[in-house]
Design an enzyme around this catalytic site. Sequence first.
Site, short mmCIF file in Angstrom:
data_model
loop_
_atom_site.label_atom_id
_atom_site.label_comp_id
_atom_site.label_asym_id
_atom_site.label_seq_id
_atom_site.Cartn_x
_atom_site.Cartn_y
_atom_site.Cartn_z
N ASP A 66 15.41 58.77 59.53
CA ASP A 66 15.72 57.37 59.82
C ASP A 66 14.92 56.95 61.04
O ASP A 66 14.79 57.73 61.99
CB ASP A 66 17.22 57.16 60.09
CG ASP A 66 17.65 55.72 59.88
OD1 ASP A 66 18.31 55.44 58.86
OD2 ASP A 66 17.30 54.86 60.72
N TYR A 91 11.10 40.79 49.12
CA TYR A 91 11.96 41.90 48.73
C TYR A 91 11.91 42.14 47.23
O TYR A 91 11.78 43.27 46.77
CB TYR A 91 13.40 41.64 49.18
CG TYR A 91 14.35 42.78 48.92
CD1 TYR A 91 14.29 43.95 49.68
CD2 TYR A 91 15.31 42.70 47.91
CE1 TYR A 91 15.15 45.00 49.45
CE2 TYR A 91 16.18 43.75 47.68
CZ TYR A 91 16.10 44.90 48.45
OH TYR A 91 16.97 45.94 48.21
N ASN A 120 14.67 56.09 50.01
CA ASN A 120 15.75 55.12 50.22
C ASN A 120 15.45 54.11 51.31
O ASN A 120 15.99 53.00 51.28
CB ASN A 120 17.04 55.88 50.56
CG ASN A 120 18.15 54.95 51.00
OD1 ASN A 120 18.72 54.22 50.20
ND2 ASN A 120 18.45 54.96 52.30
N LYS A 141 10.56 45.56 45.25
CA LYS A 141 11.35 46.37 44.32
C LYS A 141 10.73 46.36 42.93
O LYS A 141 10.90 47.32 42.16
CB LYS A 141 12.80 45.88 44.30
CG LYS A 141 13.53 46.12 45.62
CD LYS A 141 13.45 47.58 46.06
CE LYS A 141 14.17 47.86 47.36
NZ LYS A 141 14.11 49.29 47.76
N ALA A 149 26.05 48.18 46.43
CA ALA A 149 26.95 48.81 47.39
C ALA A 149 27.12 47.91 48.60
O ALA A 149 26.22 47.14 48.96
CB ALA A 149 26.43 50.18 47.81
N THR A 171 26.84 47.60 52.08
CA THR A 171 26.18 48.25 53.20
C THR A 171 25.92 47.24 54.31
O THR A 171 26.19 46.05 54.18
CB THR A 171 24.83 48.84 52.75
OG1 THR A 171 23.98 47.76 52.31
CG2 THR A 171 25.03 49.82 51.59
N VAL A 200 8.39 55.84 57.69
CA VAL A 200 7.71 56.18 56.44
C VAL A 200 6.54 55.25 56.16
O VAL A 200 5.71 55.54 55.28
CB VAL A 200 8.70 56.12 55.25
CG1 VAL A 200 9.81 57.15 55.44
CG2 VAL A 200 9.29 54.73 55.06
#
Length: 279
Positions: free
Chosen positions: A37, A154, A90, A158, A186, A188, A64
Amino acid sequence: MSLLSGKAVVITGSGQGLGRAFAHHAAAQGAAVVVNDIEAGLADEVAREIRALGGRAVSNGDSVADAERAAGLIEKCVTEFGTIDGLVNNAGVNYRAEPWADDPARMREVVEVNVLGPLFCGTAAATVMRARGGGAIVNVGSGSMIGQRRAAAYSASKGAVASMTASWAADLADHGIRVNAVAPVAWTRMARRDPSVVQTPEHTPERVAPLVTYLLSDLSAEVTGQILRFRGDILCVLRQTAIKDPVLERDAWSVEDIADAVGGDLREALEPPPSARWR
């Protein structure tokens, strides 16, 4: 024996939210985990939690979006645990903006983290996995790939994740490497910050984690190139982009011919307008 016993996996963006749940679940199933992270303190905390529960984990705070650091992340897994069997891409960022008010700097960040990050980590992992004869890559996508309002960058990122999943699955199948994607729903921190997201606090990251563990495990040995939509109570497969029938053929097409075809024979094949998909 646990599902991931003897396996070593890298999970990016796993300091909180979905990634944290993925890391804990994988570790509980026997995997040695590299917790990555960009918020290094969070990565350290999750790794400590896993070790306190009797698992094996190390932390990494690199971005990353940097090719060298992404490669170093994969190398750390090999150095610490002797191999890499799985990668979960992720890490991601998101924001909302009207098209006329979008910010180039934020667009670039989304592409660098959400697209280049998985590409850099995936290619580095595939290099090692190919040499050792197998492995599993799980990309985290989104239903936004079909186009979500006020989220062009975004959604585009994806869509790219879906495409790289299909491409890698085709390229790596002969080398024993499975590549799949999940499109989770989810509650989050990312969802809580988005006022357009319907509040669903019962859909916790922990409910999504078994799907990722399944795709990392040998139970999914025959599954590759798939995008699985999961909400914790609903599981389905998302269709990849493909040619739709009918396919019309002429020696030459004028503008009027095209208009007639789109308004006639192809009309039933047209996708619904975006307003019918996203509210």
